[in-house]
Design a protein around this motif. Structure first.
Motif, PDB file in Angstrom:
ATOM      1  N   ALA A   1       0.812  -1.319  -0.146  1.00 14.70           N
ATOM      2  CA  ALA A   1       0.372  -0.014  -0.361  1.00 14.70           C
ATOM      3  C   ALA A   1       0.958   1.172   0.401  1.00 14.70           C
ATOM      4  O   ALA A   1       0.432   2.500  -0.498  1.00 14.70           O
ATOM      5  CB  ALA A   1      -1.354  -0.378   0.749  1.00 14.70           C
ATOM      6  N   GLY A   2       1.724   1.235   0.897  1.00  6.75           N
ATOM      7  CA  GLY A   2       2.199   2.463   0.611  1.00  6.75           C
ATOM      8  C   GLY A   2       3.560   3.124  -0.897  1.00  6.75           C
ATOM      9  O   GLY A   2       3.466   3.709  -0.952  1.00  6.75           O
ATOM     10  N   PHE A   3       3.992   1.705  -1.627  1.00 12.62           N
ATOM     11  CA  PHE A   3       4.634   1.633  -2.833  1.00 12.62           C
ATOM     12  C   PHE A   3       3.121   3.009  -3.886  1.00 12.62           C
ATOM     13  O   PHE A   3       3.258   3.398  -4.401  1.00 12.62           O
ATOM     14  CB  PHE A   3       4.605   0.087  -3.518  1.00 12.62           C
ATOM     15  N   ALA A   4       1.777   1.480  -3.147  1.00 16.96           N
ATOM     16  CA  ALA A   4       0.633   2.421  -4.174  1.00 16.96           C
ATOM     17  C   ALA A   4       0.209   4.105  -3.950  1.00 16.96           C
ATOM     18  O   ALA A   4       0.080   4.811  -4.805  1.00 16.96           O
ATOM     19  CB  ALA A   4      -0.510   1.770  -4.203  1.00 16.96           C
TER      20      ALA A   4
ATOM     21  N   VAL B   1       0.264  16.562  -2.725  1.00 24.30           N
ATOM     22  CA  VAL B   1      -0.445  15.595  -1.845  1.00 24.30           C
ATOM     23  C   VAL B   1       0.535  16.011  -0.072  1.00 24.30           C
ATOM     24  O   VAL B   1       1.417  15.926  -0.482  1.00 24.30           O
ATOM     25  CB  VAL B   1      -0.003  14.444  -2.286  1.00 24.30           C
ATOM     26  N   GLY B   2      -0.496  16.331   0.608  1.00 27.96           N
ATOM     27  CA  GLY B   2      -0.137  16.955   1.548  1.00 27.96           C
ATOM     28  C   GLY B   2       0.228  16.238   2.791  1.00 27.96           C
ATOM     29  O   GLY B   2       1.407  16.378   3.539  1.00 27.96           O
ATOM     30  N   VAL B   3      -0.753  14.803   2.952  1.00 29.76           N
ATOM     31  CA  VAL B   3      -0.712  14.100   3.400  1.00 29.76           C
ATOM     32  C   VAL B   3      -0.204  13.137   3.163  1.00 29.76           C
ATOM     33  O   VAL B   3      -1.342  12.204   2.358  1.00 29.76           O
ATOM     34  CB  VAL B   3      -1.660  14.320   4.485  1.00 29.76           C
ATOM     35  N   ILE B   4       0.959  11.584   4.203  1.00 27.73           N
ATOM     36  CA  ILE B   4       0.570  10.634   3.520  1.00 27.73           C
ATOM     37  C   ILE B   4       1.815  10.053   4.734  1.00 27.73           C
ATOM     38  O   ILE B   4       2.255  10.062   5.573  1.00 27.73           O
ATOM     39  CB  ILE B   4       1.981  10.288   2.372  1.00 27.73           C
ATOM     40  N   ASN B   5       0.466   8.571   4.941  1.00 29.29           N
ATOM     41  CA  ASN B   5       0.613   8.050   6.187  1.00 29.29           C
ATOM     42  C   ASN B   5       0.373   6.377   5.885  1.00 29.29           C
ATOM     43  O   ASN B   5      -0.542   5.951   5.771  1.00 29.29           O
ATOM     44  CB  ASN B   5      -0.803   8.579   7.530  1.00 29.29           C
ATOM     45  N   PRO B   6       1.872   5.766   5.906  1.00 32.22           N
ATOM     46  CA  PRO B   6       1.788   4.477   5.495  1.00 32.22           C
ATOM     47  C   PRO B   6       1.678   3.964   7.095  1.00 32.22           C
ATOM     48  O   PRO B   6       1.688   4.226   8.047  1.00 32.22           O
ATOM     49  CB  PRO B   6       3.172   3.747   5.014  1.00 32.22           C
ATOM     50  N   LYS B   7       0.981   2.501   7.294  1.00 35.12           N
ATOM     51  CA  LYS B   7       0.613   1.885   8.556  1.00 35.12           C
ATOM     52  C   LYS B   7       1.292   0.309   8.392  1.00 35.12           C
ATOM     53  O   LYS B   7       1.077  -0.539   6.753  1.00 35.12           O
ATOM     54  CB  LYS B   7      -0.990   1.612   8.495  1.00 35.12           C
ATOM     55  N   PRO B   8       2.591  -0.284   9.127  1.00 31.97           N
ATOM     56  CA  PRO B   8       2.169   0.001  10.533  1.00 31.97           C
ATOM     57  C   PRO B   8       3.631   0.950  10.875  1.00 31.97           C
ATOM     58  O   PRO B   8       4.390   1.631  11.097  1.00 31.97           O
ATOM     59  CB  PRO B   8       2.898  -1.011  10.925  1.00 31.97           C
ATOM     60  N   ASN B   9       4.173   1.717   8.879  1.00 31.82           N
ATOM     61  CA  ASN B   9       5.380   3.009   9.245  1.00 31.82           C
ATOM     62  C   ASN B   9       6.219   2.160  10.415  1.00 31.82           C
ATOM     63  O   ASN B   9       6.953   3.299  10.832  1.00 31.82           O
ATOM     64  CB  ASN B   9       4.455   3.296   9.895  1.00 31.82           C
ATOM     65  N   LEU B  10       6.807   1.365   9.468  1.00 32.76           N
ATOM     66  CA  LEU B  10       7.805   0.169  10.600  1.00 32.76           C
ATOM     67  C   LEU B  10       9.324   0.017   8.976  1.00 32.76           C
ATOM     68  O   LEU B  10       8.773  -0.093   8.104  1.00 32.76           O
ATOM     69  CB  LEU B  10       7.590  -0.456  11.337  1.00 32.76           C
ATOM     70  N   ILE B  11      10.245   0.301   9.775  1.00 32.76           N
ATOM     71  CA  ILE B  11      11.288   0.029   8.469  1.00 32.76           C
ATOM     72  C   ILE B  11      11.580  -1.886   8.056  1.00 32.76           C
ATOM     73  O   ILE B  11      10.930  -1.429   6.769  1.00 32.76           O
ATOM     74  CB  ILE B  11      12.622   0.194   9.337  1.00 32.76           C
ATOM     75  N   ASN B  12      10.831  -3.229   8.702  1.00 35.57           N
ATOM     76  CA  ASN B  12      10.879  -4.119   8.214  1.00 35.57           C
ATOM     77  C   ASN B  12       9.679  -4.395   8.148  1.00 35.57           C
ATOM     78  O   ASN B  12       9.702  -5.667   7.514  1.00 35.57           O
ATOM     79  CB  ASN B  12      12.126  -4.453   9.366  1.00 35.57           C
TER      80      ASN B  12
END
Ligand code: HGY
Ligand code: MN
Ligand code: MN
Length: 409
Positions: A234-237, A260-271
């Protein structure tokens, strides 16, 4: 006319102290404690000036000096809420200058023909509660009070709860005052006046605005073990859509802007491959048809990305306002007044949204712009040279003075 420009600058500086950020910006997000403190300061000034103060059901504040023809208002106004890290002039300048105009009438013993009202509209910025320009939209019956009251903020609380908590849930019916005319003095927030070396902008229209909330849903997975062909990222999308939004602006052209002012990937963790990503899209154009094309291209792109990445998507239209044309009698009056005052002036369009675009639905309305240094706004570096602020105040006063002489009658 001698205007008290020192008091104008002192008041702008005093309001700037409320919600001041570490990098000298302003943070008075709608109906937070700092917004309340700002409102209290202005209401105090209104009362000290002897104005009648009224608060309506959506928290809009109106302060009025009675005129001879009691019951017909010339209204000036703007907002004092800010974005999360804004400047000290966006909105505030127009409200404080409007108070200065009224105070000048009082101090020069000029009883106006019409009532003079200064308005502070609730939640102009729309960063905590959507849509933006909410207070003025409800005022002109473009949104019901009930729907506005039930709006839930980005931090999960209703507007009505916050109006109640801050003491600004007023009893005055929205829209009770139907002004004879409405004027909003505002910084341009863009680079045009400065680039042209012009002091005053007579604003003819405001571009259309479309805000969309987009949530992609894919599959969270291990960043190391998941083969690329098995990912539903979803982050790539969201990143692909962010790039596409810029391309849409380029393809549509003719003044189309896209952010695009707001981008919130979840869970927003490096791995972890993001299983979900929320983003916001802000599209604007002064051409209604072109804005529709930009929106069409946005939704086509979302479909394409979902197919390619095998993710799903939920969109929610947060704001949709068509372009607005102001009353040319008023914008022409602003231009002739500026020239009468030997100030350079040009007719201009507004890239930003303003409460005036709502007031234009119910009465003759236009705006006065002054230059923004380097065209910067919604940023602590927002700045306008004092002599431009003074010039804008002069034009506002003189324009109101002419309207009060029955210019529109
Ligand atoms: O988004 C705007 O243009 C305004 O600042 N609310
Ligand atoms: Mn503004
Ligand atoms: Mn703003």
């Amino acid at each position: 006319m001698k205007l008290n420009t020192d008091r104008l600058h002192e008041r702008i500086a005093a309001l700037a102290e409320i919600g001041k950020t570490s990098d000298d910006g302003a943070c008075r997000i709608a109906l937070t404690d700092t917004d309340k403190q700002g409102r209290d300061l202005l209401v105090n000034w209104f009362r000290e000036t002897g104005l009648k103060v009224e608060i309506d059901e959506i928290g809009n504040i109106f302060a009025t000096l009675a005129g001879r023809k009691n019951g017909t208002q010339i209204m000036m106004g703007s907002h004092i809420d800010t974005v999360g890290n804004g400047g000290h002039l966006d909105g505030c300048y127009g409200v404080i200058a409007a108070l200065e105009v009224i105070e000048t009438f009082i101090e020069q013993d000029k009883v106006p023909q019409y009532d003079l009202t200064v308005a502070i509209f609730t939640n102009e910025e729309g960063v905590r509660f959507q849509p933006d320009m909410m207070g003025s939209l409800v005022y002109v019956n473009g949104m019901s009070v009930e729907n506005a009251h039930d709006t839930i903020s980005t931090d999960g609380i209703t507007l009505k709860e916050e109006l109640t908590r801050t003491g600004y849930l007023g009893s005055m019916k929205c829209g009770l005052i139907r002004p004879y005319a409405f004027l909003e003095l505002h910084i341009e927030q863009g680079p045009i006046l400065e680039k042209k070396g012009i002091t005053i902008g007579a604003v003819d229209n405001v571009q259309g605005i479309s805000w969309t909330d987009v949530v992609f849903k894919g599959q969270s997975n291990h960043a190391g073990t998941t083969p690329m062909e098995m990912r539903h990222d979803a982050g790539f999308a969201a990143s692909k859509l962010t790039v596409a939004v810029r391309e849409i602006a380029n393809v549509v052209g003719s003044g189309q802007v896209a952010t695009v002012g707001v981008i919130n990937p979840k869970p927003n963790l490096i791995n972890v491959v993001p299983g979900e990503a929320q983003l916001t899209v802000d599209l604007r154009n002064s051409d209604a048809k072109k804005l529709k094309i930009a929106e069409f291209l946005l939704h086509e792109k979302i479909k394409e990305i979902c197919e390619d990445e095998e993710v799903t998507c939920q969109t929610d239209q947060l704001v949709r306002f068509d372009p607005v044309k102001f009353d040319s009698r008023i914008s022409d009056l602003i231009a002739t007044t500026a020239n009468y005052l030997n100030l350079s002036c040009v007719h201009i369009n507004s890239g930003a949204g303003h409460d005036a675009q709502m007031m234009a639905r119910i009465c003759p309305t236009a705006m006065i712009f002054v230059p923004s240094r380097d065209g910067i706004s919604h940023n602590p570096k927002e700045y306008t040279d004092p002599e431009f602020l003074d010039a804008g105040l002069e034009v506002l006063f003189e324009t109101v003075y002419r309207l009060d002489k029955g210019y529109l009658d």
